[in-house]
Design a protein around this motif. Structure first.
Motif, PDB file in Angstrom:
ATOM      1  N   GLU A  48       5.794  -6.721 -20.035  1.00 49.61           N
ATOM      2  CA  GLU A  48       6.032  -5.276 -20.076  1.00 49.61           C
ATOM      3  C   GLU A  48       4.771  -4.542 -20.508  1.00 49.61           C
ATOM      4  O   GLU A  48       4.433  -3.490 -19.946  1.00 49.61           O
ATOM      5  CB  GLU A  48       7.194  -4.962 -21.025  1.00 49.61           C
ATOM      6  N   ARG A  51       2.433  -4.472 -17.598  1.00 51.69           N
ATOM      7  CA  ARG A  51       2.898  -3.515 -16.587  1.00 51.69           C
ATOM      8  C   ARG A  51       2.527  -2.096 -16.993  1.00 51.69           C
ATOM      9  O   ARG A  51       2.021  -1.314 -16.184  1.00 51.69           O
ATOM     10  CB  ARG A  51       4.429  -3.628 -16.413  1.00 51.69           C
ATOM     11  N   ARG A  52       2.728  -1.768 -18.262  1.00 47.37           N
ATOM     12  CA  ARG A  52       2.392  -0.436 -18.745  1.00 47.37           C
ATOM     13  C   ARG A  52       0.884  -0.181 -18.678  1.00 47.37           C
ATOM     14  O   ARG A  52       0.453   0.926 -18.360  1.00 47.37           O
ATOM     15  CB  ARG A  52       2.887  -0.244 -20.176  1.00 47.37           C
ATOM     16  N   ARG A  54      -1.233  -1.524 -16.501  1.00 48.67           N
ATOM     17  CA  ARG A  54      -1.570  -1.290 -15.088  1.00 48.67           C
ATOM     18  C   ARG A  54      -1.160   0.114 -14.665  1.00 48.67           C
ATOM     19  O   ARG A  54      -1.896   0.805 -13.974  1.00 48.67           O
ATOM     20  CB  ARG A  54      -0.904  -2.344 -14.195  1.00 48.67           C
ATOM     21  N   GLN A  55       0.024   0.547 -15.106  1.00 48.60           N
ATOM     22  CA  GLN A  55       0.495   1.891 -14.758  1.00 48.60           C
ATOM     23  C   GLN A  55      -0.434   2.950 -15.350  1.00 48.60           C
ATOM     24  O   GLN A  55      -0.811   3.903 -14.676  1.00 48.60           O
ATOM     25  CB  GLN A  55       1.912   2.090 -15.274  1.00 48.60           C
TER      26      GLN A  55
END
Length: 76
Positions: A48, A51-52, A54-55
């Protein structure tokens, strides 16, 4: 690296012992199961966080393009 419970260090987060006991209790005393669950949770949290990251990186990149800060590529 200190394994002193975090609640003694900063007064906020649970310490290693508190977390270990919680996992062991939830696993009915099965240390192997508790360890596997702790590892699975840590990997899920890591995924998670990645993912954050990369976002956030995509949003930063788009911000530079929108603001015109990205220099145009010269013709070759």
């Amino acid at each position: 690296m200190s394994h002193e419970p975090a609640e003694r260090r900063d007064g906020r987060a649970p310490g290693v012992e508190t977390i270990a006991v919680a996992y062991l209790t939830a696993a009915g005393g099965d240390a192997g199961l508790a360890l596997r669950r702790a590892i699975a949770d840590a990997l899920a949290d890591l995924g998670e966080a990645e993912r954050r990251t990369r976002q956030r990186d995509r949003l930063i990149s788009r911000g530079y393009v929108r603001a015109g800060r990205l220099a145009p590529t010269p013709p070759t």
